[in-house]
Design a protein around this motif. Sequence first.
Motif, PDB file in Angstrom:
ATOM      1  N   LEU A  63       0.736  -1.135  -0.041  1.00  0.00           N
ATOM      2  CA  LEU A  63       0.123   0.012  -0.051  1.00  0.00           C
ATOM      3  C   LEU A  63       0.714   1.412   0.121  1.00  0.00           C
ATOM      4  N   ASP A  64       1.972   1.204   0.563  1.00  0.00           N
ATOM      5  CA  ASP A  64       2.699   2.415   0.834  1.00  0.00           C
ATOM      6  C   ASP A  64       3.207   3.301  -0.619  1.00  0.00           C
ATOM      7  N   ARG A  65       3.138   2.447  -1.732  1.00  0.00           N
ATOM      8  CA  ARG A  65       3.558   3.032  -2.913  1.00  0.00           C
ATOM      9  C   ARG A  65       2.343   3.525  -3.720  1.00  0.00           C
ATOM     10  N   SER A 224     -28.429  12.238  -5.368  1.00  0.00           N
ATOM     11  CA  SER A 224     -27.211  13.018  -5.148  1.00  0.00           C
ATOM     12  C   SER A 224     -25.885  12.489  -4.648  1.00  0.00           C
ATOM     13  N   VAL A 225     -24.988  13.155  -4.426  1.00  0.00           N
ATOM     14  CA  VAL A 225     -23.567  12.724  -4.237  1.00  0.00           C
ATOM     15  C   VAL A 225     -23.185  13.164  -3.009  1.00  0.00           C
ATOM     16  N   PRO A 226     -22.849  12.171  -1.783  1.00  0.00           N
ATOM     17  CA  PRO A 226     -22.473  12.600  -0.610  1.00  0.00           C
ATOM     18  C   PRO A 226     -21.033  12.874  -0.515  1.00  0.00           C
ATOM     19  N   ALA A 227     -20.582  13.584   0.320  1.00  0.00           N
ATOM     20  CA  ALA A 227     -19.421  14.177   0.496  1.00  0.00           C
ATOM     21  C   ALA A 227     -18.276  12.772   0.855  1.00  0.00           C
ATOM     22  N   HIS A 228     -18.972  12.105   1.578  1.00  0.00           N
ATOM     23  CA  HIS A 228     -18.105  10.812   1.613  1.00  0.00           C
ATOM     24  C   HIS A 228     -18.855   9.874   2.686  1.00  0.00           C
ATOM     25  N   VAL A 229     -18.605   8.568   2.046  1.00  0.00           N
ATOM     26  CA  VAL A 229     -19.726   7.493   2.800  1.00  0.00           C
ATOM     27  C   VAL A 229     -18.614   6.527   3.198  1.00  0.00           C
ATOM     28  N   PRO A 230     -18.183   6.438   4.568  1.00  0.00           N
ATOM     29  CA  PRO A 230     -17.160   5.557   4.915  1.00  0.00           C
ATOM     30  C   PRO A 230     -17.514   3.903   4.805  1.00  0.00           C
ATOM     31  N   ARG A 231     -16.613   3.250   4.314  1.00  0.00           N
ATOM     32  CA  ARG A 231     -16.987   1.894   4.012  1.00  0.00           C
ATOM     33  C   ARG A 231     -15.955   0.928   4.826  1.00  0.00           C
ATOM     34  N   MET A 232     -16.445  -0.229   5.177  1.00  0.00           N
ATOM     35  CA  MET A 232     -15.738  -1.050   6.081  1.00  0.00           C
ATOM     36  C   MET A 232     -15.613  -2.464   5.509  1.00  0.00           C
ATOM     37  N   LEU A 233     -14.395  -2.929   5.673  1.00  0.00           N
ATOM     38  CA  LEU A 233     -13.966  -4.236   5.028  1.00  0.00           C
ATOM     39  C   LEU A 233     -13.443  -4.985   6.409  1.00  0.00           C
ATOM     40  N   PHE A 234     -14.075  -6.213   6.570  1.00  0.00           N
ATOM     41  CA  PHE A 234     -13.598  -7.293   7.467  1.00  0.00           C
ATOM     42  C   PHE A 234     -12.964  -8.240   6.677  1.00  0.00           C
ATOM     43  N   VAL A 235     -11.652  -8.679   7.298  1.00  0.00           N
ATOM     44  CA  VAL A 235     -10.999  -9.691   6.551  1.00  0.00           C
ATOM     45  C   VAL A 235     -10.569 -10.707   7.809  1.00  0.00           C
ATOM     46  N   ALA A 236     -11.236 -11.932   7.600  1.00  0.00           N
ATOM     47  CA  ALA A 236     -11.226 -12.805   8.833  1.00  0.00           C
ATOM     48  C   ALA A 236     -10.804 -14.336   8.085  1.00  0.00           C
ATOM     49  N   LEU A 296       0.400 -16.367   9.441  1.00  0.00           N
ATOM     50  CA  LEU A 296       1.834 -16.666   9.001  1.00  0.00           C
ATOM     51  C   LEU A 296       1.911 -17.535   7.551  1.00  0.00           C
ATOM     52  N   ARG A 297       2.710 -16.859   6.569  1.00  0.00           N
ATOM     53  CA  ARG A 297       2.648 -17.400   5.267  1.00  0.00           C
ATOM     54  C   ARG A 297       1.261 -17.182   4.711  1.00  0.00           C
ATOM     55  N   ARG A 298       0.345 -16.406   5.119  1.00  0.00           N
ATOM     56  CA  ARG A 298      -0.821 -15.897   4.503  1.00  0.00           C
ATOM     57  C   ARG A 298      -1.251 -14.214   4.245  1.00  0.00           C
ATOM     58  N   GLU A 299       0.129 -13.706   4.711  1.00  0.00           N
ATOM     59  CA  GLU A 299      -0.264 -12.152   4.804  1.00  0.00           C
ATOM     60  C   GLU A 299      -0.428 -11.709   3.510  1.00  0.00           C
ATOM     61  N   SER A 300       0.136 -12.336   2.360  1.00  0.00           N
ATOM     62  CA  SER A 300      -0.232 -11.940   0.992  1.00  0.00           C
ATOM     63  C   SER A 300      -1.801 -11.717   0.590  1.00  0.00           C
ATOM     64  N   GLU A 301      -2.398 -13.006   1.124  1.00  0.00           N
ATOM     65  CA  GLU A 301      -3.973 -12.804   0.917  1.00  0.00           C
ATOM     66  C   GLU A 301      -4.561 -11.742   1.500  1.00  0.00           C
ATOM     67  N   VAL A 302      -4.149 -11.465   2.782  1.00  0.00           N
ATOM     68  CA  VAL A 302      -4.828 -10.180   3.433  1.00  0.00           C
ATOM     69  C   VAL A 302      -4.598  -9.022   2.586  1.00  0.00           C
ATOM     70  N   ALA A 303      -3.321  -8.735   2.113  1.00  0.00           N
ATOM     71  CA  ALA A 303      -3.057  -7.585   1.429  1.00  0.00           C
ATOM     72  C   ALA A 303      -3.748  -7.625  -0.082  1.00  0.00           C
ATOM     73  N   ASP A 304      -3.964  -8.933  -0.773  1.00  0.00           N
ATOM     74  CA  ASP A 304      -4.909  -8.701  -1.814  1.00  0.00           C
ATOM     75  C   ASP A 304      -6.177  -8.485  -1.552  1.00  0.00           C
ATOM     76  N   ALA A 305      -6.873  -8.820  -0.453  1.00  0.00           N
ATOM     77  CA  ALA A 305      -8.063  -8.591  -0.310  1.00  0.00           C
ATOM     78  C   ALA A 305      -8.374  -6.899   0.017  1.00  0.00           C
ATOM     79  N   VAL A 306      -7.310  -6.494   1.012  1.00  0.00           N
ATOM     80  CA  VAL A 306      -7.595  -4.925   1.027  1.00  0.00           C
ATOM     81  C   VAL A 306      -7.135  -4.184   0.025  1.00  0.00           C
ATOM     82  N   VAL A 307      -6.084  -4.579  -0.660  1.00  0.00           N
ATOM     83  CA  VAL A 307      -5.729  -3.774  -1.792  1.00  0.00           C
ATOM     84  C   VAL A 307      -6.977  -3.670  -2.963  1.00  0.00           C
TER      85      VAL A 307
END
Length: 317
Positions: A63-65, A224-236, A296-307
């Motif tokens: 994400l940082d880049r 209409s178009v709201p200023a911002h609607v917060p969205r929420m992702l659960f990863v489990a 452990l060894r599943r971190e990339s799947e978390v990142a895939d979901a979030v990105v």
Amino acid sequence: MLVETFEVSCFVPSRLDGRALEAVVALAGRGAQAGPAVVYIHPYPPLGGQLRNNVALELAARLDRRVTVSVTFNLRGAGRSEGRTSWTGASEQEDLRSVLDMLAAARLSLHPRFHSSADCKSLLAQMRARGFLSPDSNVDQLDAVPLPQVTHTLLCGYSYGAMLAASIASADYPQLKIDYALVSYPCSVLWALALQRRGWYLQRLAATICDAAAAYAVALATNSVPAHVPRMLFVAGTADNFTSIAAYDRWWIQLHAKALQALQALQPPVAADVADRAVSHVLAIARITNADHGWLRRESEVADAVVSWWTPLQSMP
């Protein structure tokens, strides 16, 4: 395309009591263009949670880049941060708000007990060399190091950090346009992490979903178009050690039903199809098969979901 990042390892003061919080602030690219931000909040410090955890490191690598500024920090009692872990998370909420205050003000506050004026001048010289400050800028105060303006913000909390992330109301920081990525939210063990405030954390999370769904439903109904609607992702993970996937599914069903109920109580009433569309817009779920709480060894799947979830949202209000 490879994007250069400039990292600042520092200590920032907590707005609660001035305790020093260890932090790493990463600026991407060259120049101080406005753009998205991400804040990583780590798991429970007494169980080893700290900013250099496997999930946060993988997310930061992905994400940082893609953002203008990111902040990874140690809550009180973790790593080299001062203080002790509280019984209810209330102090840690203020630690997180200290970071969000800096992003909202577009100012990095360096802790005066850990940084000298010479440190500040050195940092500013490096920022000028990389285009984050204009050559003629005259800033030499520890609490006024400029940061880029933030257009959208992702609060990315893992375990205990997810509890804290979801406790921040997006409405408290409207200029930051906050979204939430909650990894392994510890809903079955909140009693151990927050004691008597367990119900408050669950209510605050549910209120964020209900309020966001209501705002989006009204926007759909009125075209209409709201200023911002917060969205929420659960990863489990379906093999989470602390909250079973059955418990997660029951909870998510309850959250969805509570949001629909809140929309049905609006005046004028919201049509059923519009209500369902609004709740689905706000609430997203990613189940990772056979992953446990440690990832452990599943971190990339978390990142895939979030990105894959958050990247398209940055083009929305």
